[in-house]
Write a protein that holds these residues in place. Structure first.
Motif, mmCIF file in Angstrom:
data_model
loop_
_atom_site.group_PDB
_atom_site.id
_atom_site.type_symbol
_atom_site.label_atom_id
_atom_site.label_comp_id
_atom_site.label_asym_id
_atom_site.label_seq_id
_atom_site.Cartn_x
_atom_site.Cartn_y
_atom_site.Cartn_z
ATOM 1 N N MET A 34 0.927 -1.272 -0.148
ATOM 2 C CA MET A 34 0.176 -0.041 0.147
ATOM 3 C C MET A 34 0.813 1.397 0.060
ATOM 4 S SD MET A 34 -2.946 -0.971 2.680
ATOM 5 C CE MET A 34 -3.845 0.436 2.430
ATOM 6 N N GLY A 35 0.364 2.439 -0.457
ATOM 7 C CA GLY A 35 1.050 3.602 -0.308
ATOM 8 C C GLY A 35 2.279 3.538 -1.261
ATOM 9 N N ALA A 36 3.209 4.415 -0.822
ATOM 10 C CA ALA A 36 4.683 4.284 -1.522
ATOM 11 C C ALA A 36 5.304 3.095 -1.425
ATOM 12 C CB ALA A 36 5.486 5.488 -0.632
ATOM 13 N N ALA A 37 4.783 2.145 -0.704
ATOM 14 C CA ALA A 37 5.491 0.645 -0.814
ATOM 15 C C ALA A 37 4.566 -0.142 -1.731
ATOM 16 C CB ALA A 37 5.306 0.069 0.825
ATOM 17 N N ARG A 38 3.759 0.140 -2.369
ATOM 18 C CA ARG A 38 3.109 -0.524 -3.528
ATOM 19 C C ARG A 38 4.379 -1.264 -4.349
ATOM 20 N NH1 ARG A 38 -1.104 2.429 -6.556
ATOM 21 N NH2 ARG A 38 0.633 4.136 -6.607
ATOM 22 N N VAL A 39 4.065 -2.426 -4.817
ATOM 23 C CA VAL A 39 4.775 -3.058 -5.654
ATOM 24 C C VAL A 39 4.103 -3.648 -7.014
ATOM 25 C CG1 VAL A 39 6.636 -4.674 -6.431
ATOM 26 C CG2 VAL A 39 6.418 -3.710 -3.980
ATOM 27 N N LEU A 40 4.209 -3.287 -8.232
ATOM 28 C CA LEU A 40 3.639 -3.820 -9.268
ATOM 29 C C LEU A 40 4.524 -4.665 -9.943
ATOM 30 C CD1 LEU A 40 1.573 -4.000 -11.552
ATOM 31 C CD2 LEU A 40 3.019 -2.249 -12.829
ATOM 32 N N ARG A 41 4.104 -6.124 -9.678
ATOM 33 C CA ARG A 41 4.779 -7.665 -9.999
ATOM 34 C C ARG A 41 4.213 -8.036 -11.248
ATOM 35 N NH1 ARG A 41 4.635 -10.298 -4.069
ATOM 36 N NH2 ARG A 41 6.239 -8.985 -3.110
ATOM 37 N N GLU A 70 1.869 6.839 -20.464
ATOM 38 C CA GLU A 70 0.472 6.604 -20.194
ATOM 39 C C GLU A 70 -0.131 7.160 -18.911
ATOM 40 O OE1 GLU A 70 -1.407 5.810 -22.703
ATOM 41 O OE2 GLU A 70 0.261 4.967 -24.174
ATOM 42 N N ASP A 71 0.948 7.264 -18.052
ATOM 43 C CA ASP A 71 0.438 7.594 -16.683
ATOM 44 C C ASP A 71 -0.858 6.970 -16.118
ATOM 45 O OD1 ASP A 71 0.579 9.233 -14.361
ATOM 46 O OD2 ASP A 71 -0.411 10.729 -15.182
ATOM 47 N N VAL A 72 -1.088 5.912 -16.174
ATOM 48 C CA VAL A 72 -2.062 4.967 -15.875
ATOM 49 C C VAL A 72 -2.250 4.541 -14.575
ATOM 50 C CG1 VAL A 72 -2.791 3.940 -18.270
ATOM 51 C CG2 VAL A 72 -1.248 2.796 -16.627
ATOM 52 N N VAL A 73 -1.217 4.790 -13.675
ATOM 53 C CA VAL A 73 -1.280 4.321 -12.300
ATOM 54 C C VAL A 73 -1.376 5.541 -11.257
ATOM 55 C CG1 VAL A 73 -0.133 2.993 -10.335
ATOM 56 C CG2 VAL A 73 0.158 2.395 -12.729
ATOM 57 N N PRO A 74 -2.375 5.991 -10.855
ATOM 58 C CA PRO A 74 -2.560 7.217 -9.982
ATOM 59 C C PRO A 74 -2.043 6.922 -8.575
ATOM 60 C CG PRO A 74 -4.639 5.884 -9.844
ATOM 61 C CD PRO A 74 -3.715 5.265 -10.794
ATOM 62 N N GLY A 75 -1.794 7.977 -7.921
ATOM 63 C CA GLY A 75 -1.256 7.750 -6.411
ATOM 64 C C GLY A 75 0.198 8.110 -6.310
ATOM 65 N N ASP A 76 0.614 7.213 -5.106
ATOM 66 C CA ASP A 76 1.878 7.644 -4.815
ATOM 67 C C ASP A 76 2.729 6.727 -5.496
ATOM 68 O OD1 ASP A 76 1.199 9.061 -2.499
ATOM 69 O OD2 ASP A 76 0.486 7.183 -1.280
ATOM 70 N N SER A 77 3.984 6.821 -5.490
ATOM 71 C CA SER A 77 5.151 6.265 -6.241
ATOM 72 C C SER A 77 5.029 4.708 -5.902
ATOM 73 C CB SER A 77 6.618 6.662 -5.869
ATOM 74 O OG SER A 77 6.795 6.363 -4.564
ATOM 75 N N TYR A 78 5.745 3.722 -6.794
ATOM 76 C CA TYR A 78 5.470 2.418 -6.519
ATOM 77 C C TYR A 78 6.765 1.810 -7.252
ATOM 78 C CZ TYR A 78 3.740 2.425 -11.401
ATOM 79 O OH TYR A 78 3.841 2.870 -12.798
#
Length: 203
Positions: A34-41, A70-78
Motif C-alpha cells: 500500500m501507499g509508497a510501498a506498493r509493488v507492481l509485480r 501513459e500515466d495509468v497508475v494514480p497515487g503514490d510512487s511504486y
C-alpha cells in the motif's frame, strides 16, 4: 468494476503489449502493498526456452517507458518487479490450469473439501490439498486425492491409488504447482526417488 480493478486492467494491457514485443507473454500481474510501498509485480513467460534475465530486463525497461508515458497508475510512487513464474507457478487463470494438467499442485480452500465430495470420507476436515491435477471445467477442478483405501479408488499398488475430488473455483484461495525432482539412481539402486523441492527462486 472498482477503480483499482480498472487501473490493473489498463496496466495489464500495457504489460501484454510490452511482453509480446519482447517475444514473451504475460503470465500474471498484481499490485501488492500500500501507499509508497506498493509493488507492481509482472510475471512473464515464453512458449519455449524459458525466460532469461535479459528478457526480464527488457520487459522492465519497456514497462517503465509506457507507464511513464501513459500515466495509468494514480497515487503514490511504486516499484516495478519483472520475473519469470519460477519453479512453483501460481495458478489463477484457466490457461494456468490448462498447462498444469497432469502435474502435482497444491491449493487451499476456505471450505472443507468434504463439503463437495461426500463420497471421499477420508478428506475429513481438510481445507488444503496436494496431488495431481486431472482436469477442470468452467466451475471446478478435478484433482487426484492420494488414498490407501483401494475400494472406490483408481490406480495400482506400484503407482498408488487415488480418488477424484472436485474443488469449485469459487472456494480456492490459493493454488500453485509443486516442483518435483527425480534423483538419478545410483549403482545398485532399482528406482529413482521422487521428491519435492523447497521452492525455486525467481529470476
Amino acid at each position: 468494476m472498482s477503480a483499482s480493478d480498472t487501473v490493473l486492467t489498463n496496466v495489464r494491457k500495457l504489460a501484454e503489449d510490452v511482453s509480446a514485443r519482447e517475444g514473451c507473454y504475460l503470465y500474471d500481474i498484481e499490485f501488492v502493498g500500500m501507499g509508497a510501498a506498493r509493488v507492481l509485480r509482472v510475471t512473464i513467460e515464453k512458449e519455449a526456452g524459458g525466460v532469461s534475465v535479459e528478457d526480464c530486463t527488457n520487459v522492465s525497461r519497456g514497462m517503465n517507458v509506457v507507464l511513464d508515458a501513459e500515466d495509468v497508475v494514480p497515487g503514490d510512487s511504486y516499484s516495478l518487479e519483472v520475473s519469470s513464474p519460477g519453479l512453483e507457478r501460481v495458478l489463477k487463470e484457466p490457461r494456468h490450469y490448462e498447462r498444469a494438467i497432469g502435474k502435482k499442485i497444491s491449493l487451499k480452500s476456505f471450505a472443507p473439501l468434504l463439503q463437495f465430495n461426500e463420497q471421499v470420507q477420508e478428506l475429513g476436515k481438510a481445507k488444503s490439498f496436494e496431488g495431481k491435477l486431472l482436469g477442470y471445467d468452467d466451475k471446478a477442478l478435478k484433482v487426484a486425492w492420494p488414498t490407501k483405501q483401494v475400494e472406490g479408488a483408481v490406480g495400482d499398488e506400484e503407482n498408488g491409488f487415488y480418488k477424484e475430488v472436485t474443488i469449485p473455483f469459487e472456494t480456492i484461495t490459493k493454488a500453485h504447482t509443486v516442483f518435483e525432482y527425480i534423483e538419478k539412481a545410483k549403482p545398485g539402486q532399482k528406482s529413482p526417488h521422487k521428491g519435492k523441492s523447497s521452492g525455486g527462486s525467481k529470476k
